[in-house]
Scaffold this active site. Structure first.
Site, mmCIF file in Angstrom:
data_model
loop_
_atom_site.group_PDB
_atom_site.id
_atom_site.type_symbol
_atom_site.label_atom_id
_atom_site.label_comp_id
_atom_site.label_asym_id
_atom_site.label_seq_id
_atom_site.Cartn_x
_atom_site.Cartn_y
_atom_site.Cartn_z
ATOM 1 C CD1 TRP A 1 -2.310 -1.754 -0.184
ATOM 2 C CD2 TRP A 1 -3.015 -1.541 1.921
ATOM 3 N NE1 TRP A 1 -3.359 -2.632 0.008
ATOM 4 C CE2 TRP A 1 -3.810 -2.522 1.279
ATOM 5 C CE3 TRP A 1 -3.286 -1.235 3.265
ATOM 6 C CZ2 TRP A 1 -4.844 -3.199 1.933
ATOM 7 C CZ3 TRP A 1 -4.329 -1.909 3.907
ATOM 8 C CH2 TRP A 1 -5.091 -2.872 3.233
ATOM 9 C CG HIS B 1 -17.575 -4.358 5.398
ATOM 10 N ND1 HIS B 1 -17.173 -5.634 5.733
ATOM 11 C CD2 HIS B 1 -16.467 -3.702 5.021
ATOM 12 C CE1 HIS B 1 -15.881 -5.728 5.546
ATOM 13 N NE2 HIS B 1 -15.418 -4.576 5.124
HETATM 14 N N1 GLN Z 1 -6.037 -3.469 12.946
HETATM 15 C C1 GLN Z 1 -6.714 -2.857 11.851
HETATM 16 C C2 GLN Z 1 -8.072 -2.330 12.299
HETATM 17 O O1 GLN Z 1 -8.683 -2.918 13.115
HETATM 18 C C3 GLN Z 1 -6.908 -3.826 10.719
HETATM 19 C C4 GLN Z 1 -7.578 -3.196 9.524
HETATM 20 C C5 GLN Z 1 -7.557 -4.039 8.267
HETATM 21 O O2 GLN Z 1 -7.265 -5.203 8.278
HETATM 22 N N2 GLN Z 1 -7.906 -3.471 7.156
HETATM 23 O O3 GLN Z 1 -8.559 -1.335 11.805
#
Ligand code: GLN
Ligand code: ZN
Length: 771
Positions: A578, A711
């Protein structure tokens, strides 16, 4: 060499696509405002018109010959293609007007909700090849009908035409479209739909011919993937059929890799030309030149559309000169892929230092690079002598900069030995030690890391960054937030706690700002999906940890409770994946450097008394190469990096990892090799089905399959989650099982998170009593 004799040959220059979000994220702002009901559709559409106009002007001003039309989108270009072809799943309504689908229905397909109309379950979203861009997955029924709705595209062609621009419509080709789709209901062979799909493409091409369009960019990036005989045959049949009638010439466009085994037959397809990615696969040029037939154009993708470094222009002059000698005006120039994957304009960066800035090229600068190479091919290298000199100087400065190479890092890397990537004892010996120390019940409950990021938290972070809030006051607020999060988790009755990540803007950006060798941009936004953008850090030099990055926050959180608090880090592969990564050494080498830096942090957390440390790797799957043959090497270095970061701890320290996706089949072996004591994964949306892969593989360590989907704002019931856990307990042993949500809670509100976690804990308790 580029000779004078090439003076009157014309190298057509073009871009495959331009970022649509806008240099100041104008499209994001307009979309968010429209969805909140603050602006009307006309205002949103005006933003679209303005952005298209501005982006074409940038390309024309840079001197490019053809502008792409159809690369703009209000949400996603795959969804646009579905709208163009009339592929609307029934739940969004059947009838489609002459003008195609209206914008609100379009947004409902993308996100389930629009200012007008009822909410509907949105279409699925998934990653576009090996990028961090997400597209809306088309849904095809076995009796799928296709209908053409080209008004939107035609209106954009009119806009470009009115500006006197030479337009090149951009389409996703029929094979790639089918490949990216999923089938609804009963499984069937998607290729059976080709027969119905092709007449729609033919009709569209016919209409474009009627408008005097000379070239159409037909994107078929699946040509860089492994295609079996059926798909190869389908390609041949499809393009034969499209070639049978009069229409614009097709530029068969590939990117994100080389054609490989598909090269020989793809070059035989009856199209006007091919575009190839010579950044990812430069060796293609010498393979293609002797095979390209007389009538075909070769569009050479020589400017990196996936990264932000200045191009070595000089290095391209010789091979391009050679190609031009053979092809003359049949040689075209372009970036390797659409510029969608890079930020818009370097000019927006006022805080990056000049030295670093001089090494970079964003979208606008890449257009200039294409134009410069085009000019050199047309008028000889002398015509760009000045630019070449500046380019050479910038590259030399970057190569020799003391900011890139760090002797201490190099020395630590040389000292890395294979034993550093191995835990002292196997999992079977570690597990009882960890159980004794952590005193966890059967089916322990935990969360993934983040807790709701409230407006107040975001405002505090913003104020601190802007200098409006003193450091001490800021830290005080964050500590208060952590305390609240710890107390809430205790009250709920969670077994393994987290600090909640209030101090983190983003799981990669946060570490990018603290690690040496990384730079952050101000406006370097790249679209991730819809209106959502990310600002990837730039890794320009050797990576080093200047000091502890997370220890104080975690130590503070642990000081508030007897229960174990997990240290929380982002893994080396995810940080790599990323970020914009340096191109002067292999990705594997950069990943190893990040891993070493994280290893130091893991060690410091352990020394601070932290008993469990989670290292998130949600991007492990995304980094998987498109071609099967390249996967083992990737998985090998990726797994080694994770292990280098984590394996230095004592047996009784528990290593967790987290991944939020559900396609595990191709990487289950690699996941097992990570040797994390516990992994938490997404599972709720697939109804625990993905656990089958773990069961079949006899995955030995502990697993927390997400029992609810974060989500959605919905609060699932105790019974629902107990059932999920029960399902899980049928396929993996109960000693292996943890209970947790699918992912972090940062996008959720407390009002939803608290009852959902309470129900989850009750479900775990209920099951503990039963199994
Ligand atoms: N530790 C991160 C969170 O809880 C993990 C996020 C992810 O895997 N995209 O936000
Ligand atoms: Zn996740």
């Amino acid at each position: 060499m580029i000779s004078k004799s090439s003076e009157n040959t014309v190298a057509t220059t073009h871009a495959l696509g331009f970022p649509r979000i806008g240099a100041r994220r104008e499209l994001k702002r307009a979309l968010d405002a429209y969805w909140r009901g603050e602006i009307d559709q006309d205002t949103l559409r005006r933003t679209g018109v303005e952005l298209r106009s501005r982006h074409w002007a940038l390309q024309a001003e840079a001197g490019l010959d053809l502008v792409p039309v159809g690369d703009f989108s209000y949400y996603d270009h795959v969804l646009d293609t579905s709208a163009l072809l009339g592929v609307i799943p029934e739940r969004f309504g059947r009838e489609v007007g002459e003008d195609g689908i209206d914008l609100d229905r379009y947004f409902r397909m993308a996100r389930g909700r629009a200012p007008r109309g009822e909410d509907v379950t949105a279409c699925e979203m998934t990653k576009w090849f090996d990028t961090n861009y997400h597209y809306i997955v088309p849904e095809l029924a076995h009796d799928q009908r296709f209908t053409l709705h080209a008004r939107g595209l035609e209106a954009q062609l009119d806009e470009a035409h009115a500006k006197g621009l030479r337009s090149k419509p951009v389409l996703i080709g029929p094979l790639t479209y089918l490949w990216l789709s999923k089938v609804r209901d009963e499984p069937f062979d998607k290729l059976t739909l080709l027969e119905r799909l092709l007449p729609i493409y033919a009709e569209l091409l016919h209409r474009l011919a009627g408008r005097g369009i000379e070239w159409v960019q037909m994107d078929e990036p699946i040509l860089v993937c492994d295609l079996d005989a059926a798909w190869q045959a389908a390609f041949k049949a499809a393009y034969q059929q499209l070639a049978a009638q009069h229409h614009p010439r097709l530029l068969l466009t590939t990117y994100f890799g080389g054609l490989g085994a598909n090269l020989e037959w793809a070059l035989q397809l009856p199209v006007g030309g091919v575009h190839v990615d010579l950044v990812r696969a430069p060796e293609q040029l010498s393979e293609i030149l002797p095979r390209l037939t007389e009538e075909k154009v070769l569009s050479a993708g020589v400017i990196d559309g996936r990264n932000i470094w200045r191009t070595d222009l000089e290095a391209w002059l010789e091979p391009l000169g050679r190609a031009q000698e053979q092809l003359g005006e049949r040689l075209w120039l372009a970036p390797s892929c659409s510029l969608l994957h890079v930020p818009v304009d370097l000019a927006g960066e006022t805080r990056l230092d000049d030295e670093l800035k001089n090494w970079l090229a964003f979208g606008v600068q890449k257009l200039e690079e294409v134009a410069l190479l085009g000019r050199a091919l047309r008028e000889g290298r002398a015509s760009i002598a000045q630019a070449l000199e500046a380019n050479r100087a910038a590259l030399a400065a970057r190569r020799e900069s003391s900011r890139i190479h760090n002797a201490a890092v190099q020395q630590r890397l040389r000292a890395v030995s294979p034993t550093m990537s191995r835990r002292a004892s196997p999992y079977s010996q570690r597990a009882p030690l960890q159980r004794a120390r952590l005193k966890l019940p059967l089916l322990p409950t935990t969360t993934i890391g983040s807790f709701p990021q409230t407006q107040a938290i975001r405002a505090a972070r913003r104020d601190y960054r802007a200098g409006r809030l003193e450091r001490a006051a800021y830290e005080q607020r964050m500590r208060a937030e952590i305390e609240h999060t710890i107390k809430t988790q205790e009250a709920l009755g969670l077994d393994m706690l987290v600090h909640g990540e209030p101090e983190r803007n983003d799981m990669v950006e946060y570490f990018g700002e603290l690690l040496e060798g990384f730079a952050s941009t101000q406006q370097g936004w790249v679209q991730s999906f819809g209106s959502r953008c990310v600002k990837p850090p730039i890794i320009y030099g050797d990576v080093r940890r200047a000091g502890p990055m997370t220890v104080e926050w975690i130590r503070y959180a642990q000081s508030l409770t007897e229960r174990p608090v997990k240290g929380m880090l982002t893994g080396p592969v995810t940080i790599l994946q990323w970020s914009f990564v340096r191109d002067d050494q292999p990705r594997a080498a950069t990943c190893q450097q990040i891993a070493l830096a994280l290893r130091g942090e893991v060690g410091d957390l352990e020394a601070a008394g932290i008993r469990a440390i989670q290292v998130d790797e949600p991007a492990l799957r995304e980094g998987l190469p498109l071609r099967g043959s390249e996967r083992p090497a990737y998985l090998d270095w990726a797994v080694r990096a994770f292990r280098l970061a984590t394996a230095g701890v004592r047996d009784e320290t528990q290593i967790h990892s987290h991944m939020c996706y559900s396609e595990f089949n191709d990487i289950i072996q690699a996941i097992a090799e990570l040797d994390a004591d516990v992994i938490t994964i997404e599972a709720a949306r697939s109804d625990m089905e993905l656990l089958a892969a773990f069961a079949e593989f006899e995955y030995p360590n502990e697993i927390g399959p997400g029992v609810y989907d974060i989500h959605s704002p919905r609060v699932p019931s105790v019974a629902e989650m107990a059932q999920q856990l029960e399902k899980a307990a049928e396929v993996i042993t109960r000693q292996q099982l943890w209970a947790n949500p699918d992912c972090g809670l940062k996008t959720r509100a407390w009002e939803e998170s608290k009852p959902a976690l309470a129900n989850m804990i009750a479900a775990a308790q209920e099951l503990r009593a039963r199994i």
